[in-house]
Scaffold this active site. Structure first.
Site, PDB file in Angstrom:
ATOM      1  CG  ASN A   1      32.335  33.813  35.646  1.00 37.81           C
ATOM      2  OD1 ASN A   1      31.266  34.363  35.346  1.00 37.81           O
ATOM      3  ND2 ASN A   1      32.396  32.786  36.477  1.00 37.81           N
ATOM      4  CD1 TRP A   2      32.620  39.645  32.635  1.00 35.65           C
ATOM      5  CD2 TRP A   2      31.043  41.197  32.298  1.00 35.65           C
ATOM      6  NE1 TRP A   2      33.055  40.468  31.619  1.00 35.65           N
ATOM      7  CE2 TRP A   2      32.114  41.423  31.385  1.00 35.65           C
ATOM      8  CE3 TRP A   2      29.939  42.054  32.255  1.00 35.65           C
ATOM      9  CZ2 TRP A   2      32.093  42.471  30.461  1.00 35.65           C
ATOM     10  CZ3 TRP A   2      29.918  43.096  31.337  1.00 35.65           C
ATOM     11  CH2 TRP A   2      30.989  43.300  30.451  1.00 35.65           C
ATOM     12  CE  LYS A   3      32.912  34.324  39.806  1.00 34.67           C
ATOM     13  NZ  LYS A   3      33.518  33.902  41.049  1.00 34.67           N
TER      14      LYS A   3
ATOM     15  CG  HIS B   1      31.737  28.930  38.228  1.00 35.20           C
ATOM     16  ND1 HIS B   1      31.565  29.192  39.566  1.00 35.20           N
ATOM     17  CD2 HIS B   1      32.819  29.649  37.833  1.00 35.20           C
ATOM     18  CE1 HIS B   1      32.510  30.041  39.954  1.00 35.20           C
ATOM     19  NE2 HIS B   1      33.271  30.339  38.927  1.00 35.20           N
TER      20      HIS B   1
ATOM     21  CB  SER C   1      42.198  35.158  44.195  1.00 33.94           C
ATOM     22  OG  SER C   1      41.083  34.992  45.047  1.00 33.94           O
TER      23      SER C   1
ATOM     24  N   GLY D   1      37.531  36.271  37.809  1.00 30.98           N
ATOM     25  CA  GLY D   1      36.257  36.739  38.351  1.00 30.98           C
ATOM     26  C   GLY D   1      36.356  38.218  38.704  1.00 30.98           C
ATOM     27  N   GLY D   2      36.572  38.494  39.977  1.00 30.63           N
ATOM     28  CA  GLY D   2      36.570  39.879  40.480  1.00 30.63           C
ATOM     29  C   GLY D   2      37.381  40.855  39.636  1.00 30.63           C
TER      30      GLY D   2
HETATM   31  P1  13P Z   1      37.684  35.349  41.475  1.00 26.12           P
HETATM   32  O1  13P Z   1      38.699  35.764  40.436  1.00 26.12           O
HETATM   33  O2  13P Z   1      36.815  36.489  41.916  1.00 26.12           O
HETATM   34  O3  13P Z   1      38.321  34.617  42.611  1.00 26.12           O
HETATM   35  O4  13P Z   1      36.691  34.326  40.754  1.00 26.12           O
HETATM   36  C1  13P Z   1      37.225  33.273  40.051  1.00 26.12           C
HETATM   37  C2  13P Z   1      36.127  32.581  39.323  1.00 26.12           C
HETATM   38  O5  13P Z   1      35.278  31.961  39.925  1.00 26.12           O
HETATM   39  C3  13P Z   1      36.081  32.708  37.865  1.00 26.12           C
HETATM   40  O6  13P Z   1      35.145  31.836  37.323  1.00 26.12           O
END
Ligand code: 13P
Length: 257
Positions: free
Chosen positions: A10-12, A96, A214, A235-236
């Protein structure tokens, strides 16, 4: 177990189109030869077409990060399922916690988005998860079960086959604090039981349940090694090709398909 591990990124709200092109290309190169693990990239809407050019002839799938329930019209800022499909997406993330926290998403709107996405032929990753306060008040199972029931209300068995559920404890997102494998496994097992109650045992066994919060190369093996954790929503760590590809390689080694 016959569930294939599914790793989604998820690149957000990250990456310009040129950065997206570079990242997608690097991930594609670094994951060449991966064939037991399903990989989904969810860039921002603006980069879907760009990333699609990179992944269209590969086994990597593309997903959007949200979808609106109307087909078209005067809904400034929203995006329809057909638009996502026309940009190359076959998946969409729905519900989300950042949408719930900052943009007023509720179980009801999650359900409306999900039904529309599935009706339109998209597959969905539906996110659920408790806040730190809810966990500390021992409300985790209540909250997660309310979210799961709310999101999946009215779905047919056939529609449920196109749903992945992602358990993302809010306190573990972007904080570096990962749920322990035991904490995650406990909630995943409870969600699977709930799916058996709402649908049936066969459906619950087929359901892909991702963990998110995470996830990084250092903890992926332990998390993905749990019986009821069938993938990760990253995410990150998906914003760097090296770390995302490493998580995928770990999944490939573990794959039980
Ligand atoms: P992180 O991996 O940055 O904690 O984010 C998780 C997330 O929200 C994936 O949708």
């Amino acid at each position: 177990m016959d569930r294939k591990i599914v790793i989604a990124g998820n690149w957000k709200m990250n990456k310009s189109n040129s950065d997206a092109l570079q990242l997608a290309n690097q991930i594609k190169i670094k994951t060449t030869g991966i064939n037991h693990t399903a990989v989904i990239m969810c860039p921002p809407f603006t980069a879907l077409s760009v990333v699609n050019e990179v992944v269209k002839n590969t086994s990597i799938d593309l997903g959007g990060q949200n979808v609106f329930w109307e087909k078209e019209g005067a809904y400034t800022g929203e995006i329809s399922a057909e638009m996502l499909k026309s940009a190359g997406a076959s998946y969409v993330i729905i519900g989300h916690s950042e949408r719930r926290q900052y943009f007023g998403e509720t179980d009801e709107t999650v359900n409306k988005r999900l039904l529309t996405a599935l009706d339109s032929g998209l597959k969905a990753i539906v996110c659920v998860g408790e806040t730190l306060e809810q966990r500390e008040n021992n409300e985790t199972m209540n909250v997660v079960s309310r979210q799961v029931k709310g999101a999946l209300g009215g779905l047919t068995d056939a529609q449920m086959q196109d749903v992945i559920v992602a358990y993302e404890p809010v306190w573990a997102i972007g904080t570096g604090k990962t749920a322990t494998p035991e904490q995650a496994q406990e909630v995943h097992a409870a969600i699977r039981n709930l799916i058996a109650d709402i649908f049936n045992t066969e459906m619950s066994k087929k359901l892909v349940l991702q963990y998110g919060g995470s996830v990084k190369p250092e903890n992926a093996e332990e998390l993905l090694g749990q019986d009821d954790i069938d993938g990760a929503l990253v995410g990150g760590a998906c914003l760097k090709a090296d770390s995302f590809a490493e998580i995928i390689r770990i999944a490939e080694r573990l794959n039980r398909a």
